[in-house]
Design a protein around this motif. Structure first.
Motif, PDB file in Angstrom:
ATOM      1  N   GLY A 457       0.813  -1.197   0.000  1.00 47.81           N
ATOM      2  CA  GLY A 457       0.000   0.000   0.000  1.00 47.81           C
ATOM      3  C   GLY A 457       0.852   1.255   0.000  1.00 47.81           C
ATOM      4  O   GLY A 457       2.090   1.216   0.004  1.00 47.81           O
ATOM      5  N   PRO A 458       0.224   2.395  -0.007  1.00 51.29           N
ATOM      6  CA  PRO A 458       0.950   3.671  -0.071  1.00 51.29           C
ATOM      7  C   PRO A 458       1.766   3.933   1.185  1.00 51.29           C
ATOM      8  O   PRO A 458       1.442   3.468   2.276  1.00 51.29           O
ATOM      9  N   SER A 459       2.830   4.699   1.016  1.00 55.20           N
ATOM     10  CA  SER A 459       3.652   5.082   2.160  1.00 55.20           C
ATOM     11  C   SER A 459       2.931   6.135   2.988  1.00 55.20           C
ATOM     12  O   SER A 459       1.982   6.785   2.528  1.00 55.20           O
ATOM     13  N   GLU A 460       3.424   6.342   4.205  1.00 58.36           N
ATOM     14  CA  GLU A 460       2.823   7.368   5.057  1.00 58.36           C
ATOM     15  C   GLU A 460       3.018   8.752   4.448  1.00 58.36           C
ATOM     16  O   GLU A 460       2.156   9.626   4.568  1.00 58.36           O
ATOM     17  N   THR A 461       4.134   8.946   3.756  1.00 59.80           N
ATOM     18  CA  THR A 461       4.370  10.228   3.089  1.00 59.80           C
ATOM     19  C   THR A 461       3.326  10.485   2.014  1.00 59.80           C
ATOM     20  O   THR A 461       2.784  11.596   1.896  1.00 59.80           O
ATOM     21  N   ALA A 462       3.019   9.429   1.232  1.00 57.71           N
ATOM     22  CA  ALA A 462       2.012   9.570   0.174  1.00 57.71           C
ATOM     23  C   ALA A 462       0.635   9.850   0.777  1.00 57.71           C
ATOM     24  O   ALA A 462      -0.149  10.639   0.231  1.00 57.71           O
ATOM     25  N   ILE A 463       0.343   9.234   1.897  1.00 61.78           N
ATOM     26  CA  ILE A 463      -0.944   9.460   2.564  1.00 61.78           C
ATOM     27  C   ILE A 463      -1.029  10.904   3.053  1.00 61.78           C
ATOM     28  O   ILE A 463      -2.069  11.568   2.922  1.00 61.78           O
ATOM     29  N   ARG A 464       0.063  11.410   3.610  1.00 62.75           N
ATOM     30  CA  ARG A 464       0.071  12.795   4.094  1.00 62.75           C
ATOM     31  C   ARG A 464      -0.173  13.780   2.945  1.00 62.75           C
ATOM     32  O   ARG A 464      -0.845  14.806   3.120  1.00 62.75           O
ATOM     33  N   GLU A 465       0.350  13.459   1.786  1.00 63.37           N
ATOM     34  CA  GLU A 465       0.135  14.344   0.642  1.00 63.37           C
ATOM     35  C   GLU A 465      -1.342  14.421   0.267  1.00 63.37           C
ATOM     36  O   GLU A 465      -1.856  15.493  -0.069  1.00 63.37           O
TER      37      GLU A 465
END
Length: 509
Positions: A457-465
């Motif tokens: 799944g997406p990284s936490e950085t991608a989720i924050r974006e």
């Protein structure tokens, strides 16, 4: 017009099943009749429909546990139930509770009650029948076991026992209400929705031409006490002259369901996403799904990974609510994408500035039945807000979340969880599901339902974006396997239980 389903004994010739065009013409004629009926005049629209589509004694209509009940036997049993209802002086608009499992007896009682213009409350067979009768001010019930004010059913031939007396009622009859159906209560407290002939027949008229049910063998798993199973599974099959192959386990045993479908060469299956997932997890289930000619998958959003598998089939996306009887949108065969709902059908829809879907049309329910208060009627020309957040791409609708999943943080910040979850699922279609919650009321965490054997799944950085300004409140991102994701029966996340477990897990760590 006949006053009771007439006997066909001695009939010289068996009429050919109606063509799809003839069936739709019969529905449209019935719909015109029911509009007059609800205005206080006209004929019962179900009588002509059933006379045309159930009197054929030679057509196999229902198969359960290898017992075949031809349509003529359904017709004969319905006549026995009609006779019994009349012996107890039931009149149009009297309310009765139908609490039988999907079976020959269920269909016979249903046909008789519709023929008589009764108001039919659909209840699962293991519910508290006495409480349902009291809540709905019903005259009586048809149930599995004897009791006060109850009929019981012979499996194939009318009543097995009759009540001593019927229940006295406090309120007036409801002749313009044909069904009282309970909502699933997935996102709110369950309610009793009142549906008219016009509501149900309008959905049948709009949807049946798309379902390709001529000479079909329908593998039936949906509960007929729920509006999806009643209006988009059972009634279309009956009116189209299809054979109904009823799964005794209701789709809960995927291996036996697959074997049943293979043995009877099933051509159609309508189900909730969870049933489809169970079938795909078996050895023979994927091949069965690919061989089907049609069916509807609805009742819950379909995530990206499941949508990819469904794109290999002829199954359709379907969307509706009990309040819409339940037809709002329908997709084309094999047309799938993450959280796809289909295109509006049989009604008009609009998407508000906040993304909430609303609809209006002949499918909008008569009103809501309230215990001790009776029927709270609503305007038939009103706009109905669904509480579902969607995005619209041309004519296509995609599910984005719910308006009633919002929560407040301790600093007063309002978090529209459903909208944020929709954005994350749209951005990362490989996710099975997403849940935004607050661990302790001060900040937010995100739970991602992902395949442990595939991409994580997406990284936490991608989720924050994706979260943008809300990212400053993000304190955690947990990944959960689909097998550990807590779901309700039709496949939607159990938000309350899932949040409780996640908070407990974070507190323990």
């Amino acid at each position: 017009m006949q006053t009771a389903p007439p006997s066909r004994s001695g009939s010289a010739a068996r009429p050919a099943p109606a063509s799809p065009r003839e069936t739709v013409e019969h529905l449209e004629a019935a719909l015109a009749k029911c509009s007059a009926t609800e205005a206080g005049a006209g004929e019962n629209p179900w009588r002509s429909l059933f006379y045309e589509h159930l009197r054929d004694e030679g057509l196999p209509a229902l198969v359960k546990n290898d017992a075949v009940t031809p349509a003529g036997s359904l017709w004969t049993g319905a006549r026995l139930w009609t006779k019994s209802f009349r012996e107890f002086s039931l009149q149009a608009g009297d309310r009765i509770v139908l609490a039988l499992p999907p079976s020959t007896a269920f269909v016979q009682v249903l046909v008789a009650a519709l023929w008589e213009g009764l108001t039919i409350a659909l209840v699962p067979p293991n519910d508290n029948i006495g409480d349902a009768c009291a809540a709905l001010d019903a005259r009586g019930a048809v149930a599995l076991k004897p009791g006060p004010f109850r009929w019981t059913a012979d499996p194939y031939a009318g009543p097995a026992s009759v009540p001593d007396v019927l229940r006295p009622t406090e309120g007036s009859r409801t002749p313009d209400v044909r069904f009282l159906v309970r909502t699933s209560g997935t996102t709110q407290r369950a309610r009793w929705i009142a549906l008219s002939d016009r509501n149900v027949l309008s959905v049948l008229a709009s949807h049946l031409p798309h379902l390709t049910l001529q000479r079909a063998r329908v593998l039936s798993v949906l509960p007929w006490s729920h509006v999806f199973g009643l209006v988009l599974d059972l009634l279309p099959a009956l009116l189209a002259g299809a054979e109904i192959i009823r799964d005794p386990a209701g789709g809960r045993d995927p291996a036996s369901l697959t074997a049943l479908g293979e043995a009877w060469k099933a051509t159609h299956l309508s189900a909730v996403p969870r049933t489809i997932q169970r079938l795909l997890a078996t050895e023979c289930g994927p091949a069965l799904l690919r061989r089907l000619h049609g069916g509807i998958v609805g009742g819950a959003p379909v995530a990206g990974p499941l949508a990819d598998r469904l794109a290999e089939t002829h199954l359709r996306a379907g969307y509706g609510q009990t309040e819409a009887a339940p037809g709002i949108a329908l997709g084309a065969p094999g047309e799938w994408a993450a959280h796809y709902m289909g295109r509006p059908l049989g009604c008009q829809v609009a998407v508000g500035a906040n993304g909430e879907l609303s609809f209006e049309g002949p499918n909008a329910c008569v009103g809501v039945w309230r215990r001790h208060e009776g029927l709270d009627r609503r305007s038939p020309n009103r706009t109905v807000r669904t509480g579902d957040l969607v995005r619209r791409e041309g004519a296509d609708l995609f599910f984005e979340g719910r308006t009633d999943t919002a929560f407040k943080l301790s600093n007063g910040r309002f978090v529209r969880a459903g909208a944020w979850e929709g954005r994350l699922k749209r951005q990362f279609p490989s996710l099975h599901d997403v849940l935004l919650f607050t661990p302790a009321g001060d900040d937010v965490s995100v739970a991602l339902c992902t395949d442990p054997s595939g991409p994580n799944g997406p990284s936490e950085t991608a989720i924050r974006e994706v979260l943008g300004p809300l990212a400053e409140r993000l304190v955690g991102c947990v990944r959960i396997a689909p097998t550990d994701w807590v779901r309700r029966g039709k496949g939607t996340v159990d938000r309350e239980e899932m949040t409780r477990r996640l908070r407990a897990s974070q507190s323990a760590n």
